[in-house]
Design a protein around this motif. Structure first.
Motif, short mmCIF file in Angstrom:
data_model
loop_
_atom_site.label_atom_id
_atom_site.label_comp_id
_atom_site.label_asym_id
_atom_site.label_seq_id
_atom_site.Cartn_x
_atom_site.Cartn_y
_atom_site.Cartn_z
N PHE A 10 0.82 -1.21 0.00
CA PHE A 10 0.00 0.00 0.00
C PHE A 10 0.85 1.26 0.00
CE2 PHE A 10 -3.78 -2.05 2.41
CZ PHE A 10 -4.08 -2.77 1.27
N LEU A 11 2.03 1.13 0.58
CA LEU A 11 2.85 2.33 0.78
C LEU A 11 3.43 2.87 -0.52
CD1 LEU A 11 4.65 1.34 4.06
CD2 LEU A 11 2.51 2.54 3.75
N LYS A 12 3.13 2.19 -1.64
CA LYS A 12 3.55 2.74 -2.93
C LYS A 12 2.68 3.92 -3.33
CE LYS A 12 5.15 -1.63 -4.80
NZ LYS A 12 4.56 -2.80 -5.47
N ASN A 13 1.61 4.16 -2.60
CA ASN A 13 0.71 5.26 -2.93
C ASN A 13 1.45 6.59 -2.94
OD1 ASN A 13 -1.43 7.39 -2.32
ND2 ASN A 13 -2.66 5.60 -2.75
N HIS A 14 1.02 7.46 -3.85
CA HIS A 14 1.74 8.72 -4.03
C HIS A 14 1.66 9.63 -2.81
CE1 HIS A 14 -2.36 9.88 -4.85
NE2 HIS A 14 -2.01 11.15 -4.77
N LEU A 15 0.74 9.35 -1.91
CA LEU A 15 0.61 10.20 -0.72
C LEU A 15 1.69 9.89 0.32
CD1 LEU A 15 -3.24 10.17 -0.14
CD2 LEU A 15 -1.89 12.09 -0.89
N VAL A 16 2.27 8.70 0.24
CA VAL A 16 3.19 8.27 1.30
C VAL A 16 4.62 8.66 0.94
CG1 VAL A 16 3.92 6.35 2.72
CG2 VAL A 16 1.67 6.31 1.69
N PRO A 17 5.26 9.50 1.74
CA PRO A 17 6.67 9.81 1.50
C PRO A 17 7.57 8.72 2.06
CG PRO A 17 5.86 11.11 3.33
CD PRO A 17 4.71 10.26 2.88
#
Lengths: 81, 374
Positions: A10-17
């Protein structure tokens, strides 16, 4: 897919730095550089999905590489609670 | 004298500019010195009351926002009932838990076409038993419920959906009708059972109430009303990277506090941008950083950031004056008068700008200096 790899995925999402765990020495250096105590830093929960896979202990510092339209890249620090 | 660190973006822009205009060597160095000076001048000075500047910079344009722009039902590419304008700003900064949720689902490259997008959209849409029932009635003679199913109803899914009622009821299919007969029931019970069964979740993903397939540039995007980020991200066809929801609590739970901070930033600046208002993004950054400072989302109002102030006078000054003052006097609390608000209230020098620093005189050293002079 196991539950854990799913969550990391999930952490590939663009919101996650990018989140990184600072070592003890790096953390001490940081506190000295900015002349702050751990208490004064912004916080992040220990069970926060973005740092779960890092297995961070309470009181350690997470370095976050943020993207910014004005400064390009800058670093933000949060202490694990 | 501390050295000035130039932000990466400005440094990059500078290097690009130099390359374009073929500036090299000592000339570039000279220019770089000048750039340093400009950056230094643009920095804020210690003690600048940045919060007040932020508050003004956001609220002045906000006065010009559309007040009651709730729906824009038939506008292309937008599902009905997505809040925007001023009400949306209030929702974001109040960190509301109930609002019109919406998702924007992007698909992986191999599914990025109209046919697949429509298929996936149908798949994720939440369906209830009532969506496949054309007519429902209570058969008083036999004390049973009678549902007339529509032609496309899948009996197996219905059967497994209402399985939890099967223990105490007798479920049977006949022709296109579904009969449910409780073993022992009053008319009142039958009625409530009927409503319960009609509202039973049948297929799709929970909370995805409406779907629409829209073409956005090159991509086929599924827009939904209602949101369920975790379940959507688990689907194999979804592009995890770009899929987006406007629910900050969901993002906080699934992607973490930093993602929630980015979401608040995006939502607030795009809401302002939609109305053609130009607010510097750094102001919104400050607010979103403050809202997520504690590792969880806090609203700007009296239960959030303002409620966490240490000073009693500052809290009383904001909202619920009497409550704060009485509770403080009951408990015998002290106000250390360290903040800006309380010092303005009692007429002291507020710790802003030059008021922030204090002079401490070392009498021994003073004597030394004055002794030398005289």
């Amino acid at each position: 897919m196991t539950e854990k790899t799913k969550e990391v995925n999930f952490l590939k999402n663009h919101l996650v730095p990018k989140h990184e765990l600072l070592s003890y020495n790096e953390a001490q250096e940081l506190l000295k550089k900015f002349n702050v105590s751990l208490k004064q830093l912004p916080k992040i929960k220990q069970d926060d999905p973005a740092i779960k896979h890092l297995n961070a202990k309470r009181g350690s510092i997470i370095k976050i590489t943020r993207k910014s339209p004005t400064a390009g890249i800058y670093f933000y620090y949060r202490v694990v609670i | 004298m501390t050295t000035i660190k130039i932000p990466k973006k400005i440094e990059d822009d500078f290097n690009k500019f130099c390359e374009e205009h073929k500036i090299k060597g000592s000339e570039k160095k000279k220019l770089h010195e000048k750039l340093k000076e400009i950056v230094k001048k643009s920095l804020f000075e210690p003690g600048e009351a940045i919060g007040v500047i932020t508050a003004q910079s956001i609220s002045e344009p906000a006065t010009q926002m559309t007040m009651r722009s709730y729906t824009m039902a038939s506008q292309a590419g937008r599902l009905a009932k997505v809040t925007f304008g001023l009400p949306r700003m209030v929702e974001i900064f109040d960190a509301r838990k109930t609002f019109e949720r919406a998702m924007k689902i992007y698909l992986k490259e191999e599914y990025n076409n109209k046919k697949d997008a429509k298929r996936i959209a149908e798949k994720i849409k939440e369906r209830f038993v009532r969506d496949v029932v054309e007519k429902s009635s209570i058969d008083l003679l036999n004390m049973q419920l009678e549902f007339e199913l529509s032609a496309d109803a899948d009996r197996d899914t219905i059967k497994s959906a209402i399985e939890k009622y099967a223990k105490s009821c007798n479920v049977s299919f006949r022709a296109n009708k579904l009969y449910i007969k409780p073993e022992k029931a009053e008319i009142k019970d039958l009625r409530s059972l009927k409503n319960k069964i009609l509202e039973t979740h049948l297929s799709g993903i929970r909370n995805i109430l409406k779907v629409a397939v829209v073409k956005d540039g090159e991509d086929w995007v599924i827009q939904t009303s209602g949101s369920n980020l975790r379940k959507i991200l688990e689907l194999p066809e979804i592009d995890i990277k770009r899929t987006y929801t406007n629910d900050m609590y969901e993002v906080e739970a699934v992607l973490g506090i930093e993602a929630a901070r980015n979401l608040i930033l995006n939502e607030a600046s795009s809401t302002l941008g939609e109305q053609g208002l130009d607010v510097d993004i750094r102001h919104i950054m400050l607010i979103s950083d403050l809202m997520t400072k504690d590792g969880k989302i806090r609203s700007v109002g009296r239960y959030g950031i303002s409620g966490k102030k240490t000073s009693i006078l500052a809290k009383a000054n904001f909202e619920e004056t009497l409550k704060h003052l009485t509770s403080a006097s009951f408990k015998g609390l002290r106000d250390e008068l360290r903040g800006a608000v309380e010092n303005v209230m009692i007429g002291n020098v507020a710790p802003i700008g030059t008021g922030r620093v204090e002079l401490i005189v070392d009498p021994k050293k003073l004597k030394k200096i004055s002794g030398k002079k005289s």
